[in-house]
Write an enzyme that holds these catalytic residues in place. Structure first.
Site, PDB file in Angstrom:
ATOM      1  N   ARG A 155      46.474  39.936  46.177  1.00 33.25           N
ATOM      2  CA  ARG A 155      45.763  38.998  45.314  1.00 33.25           C
ATOM      3  C   ARG A 155      46.695  37.803  45.096  1.00 33.25           C
ATOM      4  O   ARG A 155      47.916  37.940  45.164  1.00 33.25           O
ATOM      5  CB  ARG A 155      45.428  39.634  43.968  1.00 33.25           C
ATOM      6  CG  ARG A 155      44.555  40.882  44.036  1.00 33.25           C
ATOM      7  CD  ARG A 155      44.349  41.457  42.636  1.00 33.25           C
ATOM      8  NE  ARG A 155      43.481  42.626  42.646  1.00 33.25           N
ATOM      9  CZ  ARG A 155      43.898  43.887  42.694  1.00 33.25           C
ATOM     10  NH1 ARG A 155      45.211  44.133  42.718  1.00 33.25           N
ATOM     11  NH2 ARG A 155      43.050  44.896  42.694  1.00 33.25           N
TER      12      ARG A 155
ATOM     13  N   LYS B 221      46.752  44.543  38.955  1.00 36.61           N
ATOM     14  CA  LYS B 221      46.006  44.463  37.701  1.00 36.61           C
ATOM     15  C   LYS B 221      46.499  45.507  36.716  1.00 36.61           C
ATOM     16  O   LYS B 221      46.776  46.643  37.080  1.00 36.61           O
ATOM     17  CB  LYS B 221      44.511  44.672  37.965  1.00 36.61           C
ATOM     18  CG  LYS B 221      43.842  43.503  38.690  1.00 36.61           C
ATOM     19  CD  LYS B 221      42.353  43.749  38.832  1.00 36.61           C
ATOM     20  CE  LYS B 221      41.663  42.544  39.452  1.00 36.61           C
ATOM     21  NZ  LYS B 221      40.199  42.765  39.599  1.00 36.61           N
TER      22      LYS B 221
ATOM     23  N   HIS C  28      41.825  34.577  48.129  1.00 33.58           N
ATOM     24  CA  HIS C  28      41.237  35.914  48.218  1.00 33.58           C
ATOM     25  C   HIS C  28      40.630  36.179  49.599  1.00 33.58           C
ATOM     26  O   HIS C  28      40.502  37.336  50.008  1.00 33.58           O
ATOM     27  CB  HIS C  28      40.169  36.077  47.126  1.00 33.58           C
ATOM     28  CG  HIS C  28      40.233  37.408  46.435  1.00 33.58           C
ATOM     29  ND1 HIS C  28      41.327  37.807  45.692  1.00 33.58           N
ATOM     30  CD2 HIS C  28      39.350  38.433  46.392  1.00 33.58           C
ATOM     31  CE1 HIS C  28      41.100  39.023  45.207  1.00 33.58           C
ATOM     32  NE2 HIS C  28      39.906  39.427  45.630  1.00 33.58           N
TER      33      HIS C  28
ATOM     34  N   ARG D 229      42.879  38.163  51.707  1.00 35.91           N
ATOM     35  CA  ARG D 229      42.872  39.581  51.308  1.00 35.91           C
ATOM     36  C   ARG D 229      41.662  40.293  51.924  1.00 35.91           C
ATOM     37  O   ARG D 229      41.793  41.396  52.461  1.00 35.91           O
ATOM     38  CB  ARG D 229      42.851  39.655  49.785  1.00 35.91           C
ATOM     39  CG  ARG D 229      42.762  41.060  49.191  1.00 35.91           C
ATOM     40  CD  ARG D 229      42.938  40.931  47.673  1.00 35.91           C
ATOM     41  NE  ARG D 229      42.492  42.082  46.926  1.00 35.91           N
ATOM     42  CZ  ARG D 229      43.230  43.155  46.666  1.00 35.91           C
ATOM     43  NH1 ARG D 229      44.452  43.239  47.162  1.00 35.91           N
ATOM     44  NH2 ARG D 229      42.760  44.150  45.933  1.00 35.91           N
TER      45      ARG D 229
ATOM     46  N   HIS E 159      42.913  49.271  44.935  1.00 30.84           N
ATOM     47  CA  HIS E 159      41.613  49.518  44.307  1.00 30.84           C
ATOM     48  C   HIS E 159      41.638  50.871  43.591  1.00 30.84           C
ATOM     49  O   HIS E 159      42.054  51.869  44.178  1.00 30.84           O
ATOM     50  CB  HIS E 159      40.498  49.546  45.351  1.00 30.84           C
ATOM     51  CG  HIS E 159      40.157  48.199  45.895  1.00 30.84           C
ATOM     52  ND1 HIS E 159      39.495  48.024  47.096  1.00 30.84           N
ATOM     53  CD2 HIS E 159      40.378  46.950  45.407  1.00 30.84           C
ATOM     54  CE1 HIS E 159      39.323  46.727  47.322  1.00 30.84           C
ATOM     55  NE2 HIS E 159      39.859  46.057  46.315  1.00 30.84           N
TER      56      HIS E 159
ATOM     57  N   TYR F  23      33.820  46.705  52.411  1.00 28.51           N
ATOM     58  CA  TYR F  23      34.238  46.223  53.724  1.00 28.51           C
ATOM     59  C   TYR F  23      33.500  46.920  54.864  1.00 28.51           C
ATOM     60  O   TYR F  23      33.429  46.395  55.969  1.00 28.51           O
ATOM     61  CB  TYR F  23      35.753  46.374  53.876  1.00 28.51           C
ATOM     62  CG  TYR F  23      36.477  45.512  52.880  1.00 28.51           C
ATOM     63  CD1 TYR F  23      36.518  44.134  53.037  1.00 28.51           C
ATOM     64  CD2 TYR F  23      37.056  46.062  51.746  1.00 28.51           C
ATOM     65  CE1 TYR F  23      37.143  43.326  52.095  1.00 28.51           C
ATOM     66  CE2 TYR F  23      37.678  45.260  50.806  1.00 28.51           C
ATOM     67  CZ  TYR F  23      37.711  43.895  50.984  1.00 28.51           C
ATOM     68  OH  TYR F  23      38.307  43.104  50.050  1.00 28.51           O
TER      69      TYR F  23
END
Length: 298
Positions: free
Chosen positions: A148, A172, A244, A247, A270, A279
């Protein structure tokens, strides 16, 4: 209970107990403040404890006239979280958003770049300028490690474990993970460090930051976005891209080359495999190849 007190307590809860990032906390705060502003504008004297579900429904109905379904859904989710916190703390017994449904929205598939487009973008960097080597190293890291933009700009020299072939990434909620880094990416980072960064005047407090601006401070998200936008214009790329996009391309290209979803999930950081599964939708041909290769009836 006043709105200000409830909001401050909620923000502390998000920060300390849930460990959310500043950006996520700001979004949650903004959702609640929108409701507060609505009550003030309409002279409604309702507290967080006394507010009726009908009032919130009316607020959401009014908001829906000015925002798209995705923004409306996020607002409902943010408010549901806030009132869920009040239930958790026993301030109220029922979440007033319990029966309010979010609008149905389609899953937006992320834009991706082909390998050729990524090569063109990186080759368009002007290496005659000092920032050129930095920009090349940054884009190679974005694409090579699937970071990110917030993870990229906060990357530290002490996070680089090149001998082991990994970098430590803070994602995050300050959650850390180790991501493999290939030799090509390591090479361009080392060139930037030895030829450019080692000759810079670095401001106090930024000595460990890997990617720096001309003033010797940490780069901003906006600056990385601008660099990528300018490169896209330079090569005449018609796609709307951002940091992004690199990514997304990282994950998509790994999947196309038969990497498994669980490994991609770990590298992207994730929490849920369902987030990574988006994806699969980008390249359905991958599913056909899997069936053809592994199904016993092939």
């Amino acid at each position: 209970m006043k709105w200000e007190n409830a909001l401050n307590d909620y923000i502390l809860y998000l920060k300390i107990e849930r460990g959310l990032s500043k950006n996520s906390i700001d979004n949650y705060r903004f959702d609640v403040k929108k409701l507060i502003s609505y009550l003030e504008d309409h002279h409604m004297d309702e507290s967080p404890i006394s507010i009726k579900a009908e009032t919130i429904q009316q607020f959401i109905y009014q908001t829906a006239k000015t925002v798209n379904s995705r923004s409306q859904s996020r607002l409902i989710s943010g408010l549901r979280s806030f009132f869920g916190y009040l239930v958790f703390e026993d301030y109220i017994t029922v979440n007033p958003l319990e029966l309010i449904e979010s609008p149905k929205i389609g899953r937006k598939l992320p834009d991706t770049l082909s390998e050729e487009e990524i090569d063109k973008l990186i080759n368009a960097i002007d290496l005659s300028k000092p920032e050129g080597e930095r920009n090349r190293a940054m884009l190679e890291t974005l694409y090579g490690c699937g970071l990110r933009v917030s993870e990229l700009i906060s990357l530290k020299i002490s996070d680089l474990f090149f001998e082991e072939g990994f970098i430590k990434v803070t994602g995050k909620g300050d959650k850390q993970r180790f991501v493999p880094i290939i030799g090509v990416t390591q090479k361009y980072i080392n060139i930037y460090r030895s030829e450019i960064r080692n000759h810079m005047v670095i401001k106090n407090g930024y000595e460990d930051n890997l990617f720096l601006n001309r003033r010797g401070k940490q780069l901003t998200r906006a600056m990385v976005f601008t660099i990528i936008k300018q490169l896209a214009e330079k090569i005449g790329l018609k796609k709307s891209i951002s940091p992004h996009t690199f990514r997304h391309s990282f994950a998509t290209h790994l999947l196309q080359n038969n990497a498994d979803l669980r490994s991609i999930q770990l590298m992207l950081g994730h929490e849920s495999i369902t987030t990574t599964e988006i994806y699969v939708h980008l390249d359905k041909s991958h599913l056909t190849k899997v069936v053809e290769k592994y199904h016993p009836r092939k």
